[in-house]
Structures are given as structure tokens and as C-alpha cells.
Design a protein around this motif. Sequence first.
Motif, PDB file in Angstrom:
ATOM      1  N   ILE A   1       0.848  -1.187   0.000  1.00  0.00           N
ATOM      2  CA  ILE A   1       0.000   0.000   0.000  1.00  0.00           C
ATOM      3  C   ILE A   1       0.888   1.243   0.000  1.00  0.00           C
ATOM      4  N   PRO A   2       0.691   2.180  -0.916  1.00  0.00           N
ATOM      5  CA  PRO A   2       1.537   3.384  -0.919  1.00  0.00           C
ATOM      6  C   PRO A   2       1.239   4.283   0.267  1.00  0.00           C
ATOM      7  N   PRO A   3       2.261   4.844   0.909  1.00  0.00           N
ATOM      8  CA  PRO A   3       2.041   5.765   2.026  1.00  0.00           C
ATOM      9  C   PRO A   3       1.189   6.972   1.629  1.00  0.00           C
ATOM     10  N   VAL A   4       1.376   7.437   0.392  1.00  0.00           N
ATOM     11  CA  VAL A   4       0.603   8.565  -0.138  1.00  0.00           C
ATOM     12  C   VAL A   4       0.171   8.234  -1.557  1.00  0.00           C
ATOM     13  N   ARG A   5      -1.087   8.449  -1.854  1.00  0.00           N
ATOM     14  CA  ARG A   5      -1.589   8.310  -3.228  1.00  0.00           C
ATOM     15  C   ARG A   5      -2.567   9.441  -3.484  1.00  0.00           C
ATOM     16  N   ASP A   6      -2.175  10.334  -4.381  1.00  0.00           N
ATOM     17  CA  ASP A   6      -2.967  11.545  -4.621  1.00  0.00           C
ATOM     18  C   ASP A   6      -3.140  12.279  -3.279  1.00  0.00           C
ATOM     19  N   ASN A   7      -4.391  12.443  -2.811  1.00  0.00           N
ATOM     20  CA  ASN A   7      -4.576  13.152  -1.535  1.00  0.00           C
ATOM     21  C   ASN A   7      -4.882  12.181  -0.387  1.00  0.00           C
ATOM     22  N   ILE A   8      -4.634  10.874  -0.621  1.00  0.00           N
ATOM     23  CA  ILE A   8      -4.826   9.869   0.420  1.00  0.00           C
ATOM     24  C   ILE A   8      -3.518   9.665   1.172  1.00  0.00           C
ATOM     25  N   ILE A   9      -3.555   9.810   2.495  1.00  0.00           N
ATOM     26  CA  ILE A   9      -2.356   9.603   3.311  1.00  0.00           C
ATOM     27  C   ILE A   9      -2.607   8.486   4.312  1.00  0.00           C
ATOM     28  N   ARG A  10      -1.521   7.781   4.680  1.00  0.00           N
ATOM     29  CA  ARG A  10      -1.648   6.625   5.579  1.00  0.00           C
ATOM     30  C   ARG A  10      -0.575   6.696   6.669  1.00  0.00           C
ATOM     31  N   PRO A  11      -0.807   7.508   7.679  1.00  0.00           N
ATOM     32  CA  PRO A  11       0.208   7.732   8.715  1.00  0.00           C
ATOM     33  C   PRO A  11       0.548   6.507   9.556  1.00  0.00           C
ATOM     34  N   LEU A  12      -0.340   5.491   9.602  1.00  0.00           N
ATOM     35  CA  LEU A  12      -0.100   4.311  10.441  1.00  0.00           C
ATOM     36  C   LEU A  12       0.586   3.175   9.691  1.00  0.00           C
ATOM     37  N   LEU A  13       1.050   3.409   8.487  1.00  0.00           N
ATOM     38  CA  LEU A  13       1.476   2.306   7.618  1.00  0.00           C
ATOM     39  C   LEU A  13       2.665   1.519   8.179  1.00  0.00           C
ATOM     40  N   GLU A  14       3.466   2.114   9.042  1.00  0.00           N
ATOM     41  CA  GLU A  14       4.598   1.389   9.628  1.00  0.00           C
ATOM     42  C   GLU A  14       4.356   1.064  11.104  1.00  0.00           C
ATOM     43  N   VAL A  15       3.095   1.123  11.520  1.00  0.00           N
ATOM     44  CA  VAL A  15       2.713   0.789  12.892  1.00  0.00           C
ATOM     45  C   VAL A  15       2.011  -0.569  12.871  1.00  0.00           C
ATOM     46  N   THR A  16       2.406  -1.480  13.766  1.00  0.00           N
ATOM     47  CA  THR A  16       1.793  -2.805  13.800  1.00  0.00           C
ATOM     48  C   THR A  16       0.469  -2.777  14.551  1.00  0.00           C
ATOM     49  N   ARG A  17      -0.350  -3.784  14.307  1.00  0.00           N
ATOM     50  CA  ARG A  17      -1.638  -3.860  14.986  1.00  0.00           C
ATOM     51  C   ARG A  17      -1.462  -4.009  16.501  1.00  0.00           C
ATOM     52  N   SER A  18      -0.422  -4.704  16.927  1.00  0.00           N
ATOM     53  CA  SER A  18      -0.191  -4.854  18.366  1.00  0.00           C
ATOM     54  C   SER A  18       0.159  -3.511  18.997  1.00  0.00           C
TER      55      SER A  18
END
Length: 258
Positions: A149-166
Motif C-alpha cells: 500500500i503506498p504511504p501517499v496516493r494523490d490526496n490519500i495519506i496513511r500515517p499508520l502504515l509502519e505501525v503494527t496492529r499490536s
Amino acid sequence: MLEKIIRLSSQYSMLKPKSTITVGLSGGADSVCLTSVLKTLSSQLDFSLRAIHVNHNLRGEESLRDLNFCSQLCKKMNIPFIAVSCNVKNYADEKHLSVEEAARILRYKAFADNSDNGFIATAHNANDNLETVIHNLTRGSAIKGLCGIPPVRDNIIRPLLEVTRSEIENYLATNSLSYITDSTNLCDDYTRNKIRHNVIPLLEQINSSVVKTSINSICAVRLENSFIDEEVSKVINDCSRNNGFVGLKNYHKAIRQR
């Protein structure tokens, strides 16, 4: 965890001062964590925050429960709240799509329609990313699919992408934050659930830190893919002639294939 989020956000310019960020809030653990974190960071980094909840109308009373939970959470956190309703089942039937894909399309359409030219933050995390890579690998994928999953795509951002569920669960427990569970996440009717409930646990028997180690692996693949993309752009500029290419045989096979 906050340090991870700030570092990734800085690397990809996610949380810009004076910007408006609309967080996708389902009411689940991941989105509640993201909403809380962004609320904490909004004053520190000087951006405006609001939340959007998309009701897919797939689970009857449970869907209404989710909507009410999100509304009350935003009221408690003093965050502006947007609610959008869509009929996923009808859309899936009309477009001959799976319910899973139809829900994704309508959800992102709702995000786009309500972003007001700002950023939309989704709560994808490191576990989601590994699941995506496994899913793409299973279906068949070139290197782009292994970038996850890309960290940023257009105006979609994913700040938790390197954070585990635990780490997310620990954050929620430490901050006494409640969340709700979507009953469809508990069954194996969807491909992603099969990977989450069956494949990941098997991998963890081989390496208990497989989710954490996958973060670096995916980052490495993403970096090397970006290098190939840059080289391909240079070759396109150098070799384009009318409607074709001249001189491609002088370049590496990986560049020619791309």
C-alpha cells in the motif's frame, strides 16, 4: 508509536501545516487510534482535523451502532463529523462486483467527494500492508504489487502504515480508548480475512516478528521500484521516436520489460 508516525509523515509530507485532514473513521481499533493520534498532533503540527464515517448498509442494526459510536466519539473529541450512507449491495449487483470491491469503490468516492481539496487519512497499518503484499503475490504480481500500500496516493495519506496492529492495541489500552468490532472481520468470507486469520499466524510460527520485519522489506522493494520508475522515465525521454522506441536493446532487461 507517535515517533514512527511523525517520522513517516515528515518523510512523505503528510501532515502539512494549515492543511485540512479528513480521517476515515469506521469505529474499529485502527481508525480510532488514528483519529486520536491526529487529534493530538493537530495542534502540535497546526492542521485542521475532521472525521468521515461511511455507512455501507450491509449489517443492519450493527451498521447503525457503528455510525452512532463514531458520532459520539467525535463529539467527545470535539472533532467535526461527516456521515455518508451508500448502498453497497445494489452497487455490487449493478456493476457485477464483489461486495468487498464495491464497498472499497464507494468508500473512496465518499472520501473524494468530502475532502474539500484537503487530505484524506486512512488507518492502514503494517499488518494490512503485509496482507496486501501476500494477496498480490498469490494472485500474481510484478514488483509494483510487492510494494504494498503506498504511504501517499494523490490526496490519500496513511500515517499508520509502519505501525503494527499490536502497537495500535497497546496505544488504545494505554489511553483507555474503546472501539467496536465489525462482525464481518471475524469470518473468512473475504480473501483478506483468510490471509489475516490463517496465513499470517502460520508465518508468525516461523518468525514471530514477521510483521515488523516486513516493514523494512516492503520499504526496500518500494525504494528499488522507485529507482526503476526513474530510470524508465529517462529511457522513455531518450528513446521515444514518433509512436515507438529506438535503442531499447542497449538497456537492462528489467528496464525494457517495464
